[in-house]
Design an enzyme around this catalytic site. Structure first.
Site, short mmCIF file in Angstrom:
data_model
loop_
_atom_site.label_atom_id
_atom_site.label_comp_id
_atom_site.label_asym_id
_atom_site.label_seq_id
_atom_site.Cartn_x
_atom_site.Cartn_y
_atom_site.Cartn_z
N HIS A 1 -2.13 -2.39 -9.61
CA HIS A 1 -3.19 -1.81 -8.77
C HIS A 1 -4.37 -2.75 -8.75
O HIS A 1 -4.68 -3.36 -9.77
CB HIS A 1 -3.62 -0.43 -9.30
CG HIS A 1 -4.35 0.38 -8.29
ND1 HIS A 1 -5.71 0.24 -8.07
CD2 HIS A 1 -3.90 1.30 -7.40
CE1 HIS A 1 -6.06 1.06 -7.09
NE2 HIS A 1 -4.99 1.70 -6.67
N ASP B 1 2.67 5.69 -6.62
CA ASP B 1 3.85 5.59 -5.76
C ASP B 1 5.16 5.54 -6.55
O ASP B 1 6.22 5.85 -5.99
CB ASP B 1 3.74 4.35 -4.86
CG ASP B 1 2.64 4.51 -3.83
OD1 ASP B 1 2.50 5.62 -3.31
OD2 ASP B 1 1.91 3.54 -3.57
N HIS C 1 0.88 -1.19 0.00
CA HIS C 1 0.00 0.00 0.00
C HIS C 1 0.91 1.23 0.00
O HIS C 1 1.77 1.38 -0.86
CB HIS C 1 -0.93 -0.11 1.22
CG HIS C 1 -2.06 0.87 1.30
ND1 HIS C 1 -2.41 1.71 0.28
CD2 HIS C 1 -2.94 1.13 2.32
CE1 HIS C 1 -3.45 2.45 0.65
NE2 HIS C 1 -3.79 2.12 1.89
N1 CMC Z 1 5.32 -6.53 -10.09
C1 CMC Z 1 5.28 -7.71 -10.72
N2 CMC Z 1 4.16 -8.42 -10.91
C2 CMC Z 1 3.03 -7.87 -10.48
C3 CMC Z 1 2.98 -6.62 -9.84
C4 CMC Z 1 4.18 -5.95 -9.64
N3 CMC Z 1 4.21 -4.77 -9.03
N4 CMC Z 1 1.71 -6.34 -9.51
C5 CMC Z 1 0.98 -7.36 -9.93
N5 CMC Z 1 1.76 -8.29 -10.51
C6 CMC Z 1 1.35 -9.57 -11.08
C7 CMC Z 1 1.28 -10.61 -9.98
O1 CMC Z 1 2.51 -11.28 -9.80
C8 CMC Z 1 0.19 -11.52 -10.48
O2 CMC Z 1 0.73 -12.34 -11.48
P1 CMC Z 1 0.27 -13.90 -11.61
O3 CMC Z 1 -1.21 -13.83 -11.87
O4 CMC Z 1 1.09 -14.41 -12.73
O5 CMC Z 1 0.57 -14.51 -10.28
C9 CMC Z 1 -0.78 -10.55 -11.16
O6 CMC Z 1 0.03 -9.43 -11.57
C10 CMC Z 1 -1.88 -10.06 -10.22
O7 CMC Z 1 -1.24 -9.52 -9.08
P2 CMC Z 1 -1.85 -9.50 -7.61
O8 CMC Z 1 -0.75 -9.24 -6.65
O9 CMC Z 1 -2.68 -10.73 -7.40
O10 CMC Z 1 -2.81 -8.27 -7.74
P3 CMC Z 1 -3.52 -7.57 -6.54
O11 CMC Z 1 -4.69 -6.88 -7.08
O12 CMC Z 1 -3.74 -8.53 -5.42
O13 CMC Z 1 -2.39 -6.57 -6.03
C11 CMC Z 1 -1.00 -4.79 -5.71
C12 CMC Z 1 -2.35 -5.24 -6.27
C13 CMC Z 1 -0.96 -3.27 -5.74
C14 CMC Z 1 -0.87 -5.26 -4.26
C15 CMC Z 1 0.13 -5.36 -6.56
O14 CMC Z 1 0.03 -4.89 -7.88
C16 CMC Z 1 1.48 -5.08 -5.97
O15 CMC Z 1 1.96 -5.81 -5.09
N6 CMC Z 1 2.18 -3.98 -6.43
C17 CMC Z 1 3.45 -3.59 -5.87
C18 CMC Z 1 3.23 -2.75 -4.62
C19 CMC Z 1 2.65 -1.39 -4.93
O16 CMC Z 1 3.12 -0.70 -5.82
N7 CMC Z 1 1.65 -0.98 -4.17
C20 CMC Z 1 0.99 0.33 -4.31
C21 CMC Z 1 -0.46 0.17 -4.67
S1 CMC Z 1 -1.28 1.60 -5.31
C22 CMC Z 1 -1.05 2.98 -4.32
C23 CMC Z 1 -1.06 2.77 -2.85
O17 CMC Z 1 -1.89 2.05 -2.30
O18 CMC Z 1 -0.19 3.36 -2.21
#
Ligand code: CMC
Length: 373
Positions: free
Chosen positions: A262, A314, A223
């Protein structure tokens, strides 16, 4: 995923509508704060105007804004005993932990801590909004081994926040860049920290308790902590030539690229290009920092071309605050200095039309068995 497709056991509550709100609408095509679109706000509003919009509920008139700003200025000071504790813990703590404790301590001097009435909640929200930069500033000055800087009543909220951390009054460009970043961070519907605040408020607990919970949720790198993690990652990449091997290794080891992806936005985060453009403006004054935007662009191209994953707000935040010379561990506390407005608006909305938030779980544990069997 649409709400209809989401099941009761949807992992991470993906696609579940967990309540209604009048405060914010997060959509693929637009981001609205009480009906105003984020590009419009970033171009034409100030953070204090947006804070009034979120907390009071409407765009302030010139007179209302004047009163709101002078009220915030009058509420900036924090009791000495709280500053003493903040200064004692800050050098050995992450600033988010220091801020969480600082906000918790503020509850002990709030005359209306136990009241959740709309009037007392609004007054508390203003006090928190005004005092948080003072706590962040006191903590950073202690880390730097420097004396505390008193708030400057002549400075607006974003400029004062920078001043209290650094002891220097920022240039107009630096102040406006901070202003825009705070506008972008102010509110985002039912994200994890806001939902935490609403869940705590839903038990009829008080605003400070809910905000302390929100800070805890925001801290995590999935987050708000992602703005720090994104910059730490770019520093690890270090040079343009290292982007390709870094990304190959990250993909091979399934390492997440911080500042990308996201839960809701699948075609890009509306806020990210706005903040990137302001960050790039800063590099005209500080060209030695342009390198980080070039590395970031190379990372972004690979993520888009090969994973179809867009940067979130971010990602440019990390580079922008780094160019401003802000220590990386203060990026998420600065996020708090802004999101406090959204959190408090949601806490008030929850209190005004409350029902306990208590979902169900799908039980996947053992069948019933006998202890003495
Ligand atoms: N890097 C690499 N792969 C990613 C990323 C990433 N940043 N984000 C998503 N994916 C891939 C993930 O590995 C998965 O692939 P697979 O289906 O092959 O396993 C697929 O995309 C879906 O990802 P998820 O983690 O299940 O998606 P989610 O909706 O649960 O997570 C998230 C959203 C924001 C937690 C995630 O994208 C993430 O961990 N991002 C990195 C941390 C980040 O930048 N967070 C800030 C969020 S937005 C602003 C805020 O809240 O501050």
């Amino acid at each position: 995923m649409t709400p209809a497709q989401a099941t009761a056991a949807s992992s991470g509550l993906e696609g579940i509508e967990a309540g209604s709100t009048t405060i914010c609408n997060v959509g693929q095509g637009q981001l609205l704060y009480r009906g105003y679109e984020i590009h419009d706000l970033a171009d034409n509003a100030t953070f204090e105007q947006v804070a009034h919009l979120l907390l009071v509920g409407h765009k302030p008139s010139a007179d209302e804004l004047k009163r709101f700003k002078s009220e915030l200025v009058s509420l900036r000071s924090v009791p000495d005993w709280i500053i003493d504790i903040v200064r004692r813990i800050a050098p050995n703590s992450h600033p988010m932990d220091t801020l969480r404790t600082g906000v918790s301590l503020l509850s002990h001097v709030d005359a209306h801590i136990a009241s959740n009435s709309p009037e007392h909640n609004l007054a508390k929200a203003k006090r928190l909004l005004a005092a948080i930069p003072t706590i962040i500033g006191a903590g950073q000055r202690a880390i730097d081994g420097k004396p505390i800087v008193a708030p400057d009543p002549a400075l607006d909220h974003p400029a004062n926040l920078l001043y209290m951390m650094t002891g220097n009054r920022p240039s107009e460009l630096f102040a406006r860049t901070m202003d825009v970043s705070l506008i972008l961070y102010a509110e985002h519907e039912f994200n994890a920290s806001t939902f935490t605040c609403r869940t705590i408020a839903g038990t009829l607990s008080d605003m400070h308790s809910a905000v302390v919970g929100g800070i805890g949720a925001l801290k995590g790198p999935l987050h708000g902590g992602a703005n720090e993690a994104a910059m730490d990652m770019l520093k690890e990449v270090g040079a343009l030539d290292n982007v390709r091997p870094f990304m190959d290794n990250a993909f091979a080891t399934k390492r997440k690229i911080m500042g990308f992806g996201h839960r809701v936005y699948k075609n890009g985060d509306h806020r990210a290009p706005i903040l990137r453009s302001w960050g790039l403006k800063l590099t005209k004054e500080r060209p030695e920092f342009k390198k980080w935007f070039d590395i970031g662009d190379a990372v972004q191209k690979i993520m888009l071309d090969e994973k179809h994953i867009h940067p979130n707000v971010d990602f440019p935040c990390g580079m922008t605050y780094f160019t401003m010379g802000i220590p990386v561990p203060q990026y998420t506390p600065i996020f708090v200095a802004s999101r406090i407005t959204g959190w408090c608006a949601h806490i008030m909305e929850q209190h005004e039309n409350n029902r306990l938030i208590r979902p169900l779980s799908t039980y996947v544990g053992p069948e019933r068995r006998e202890w003495n069997g």
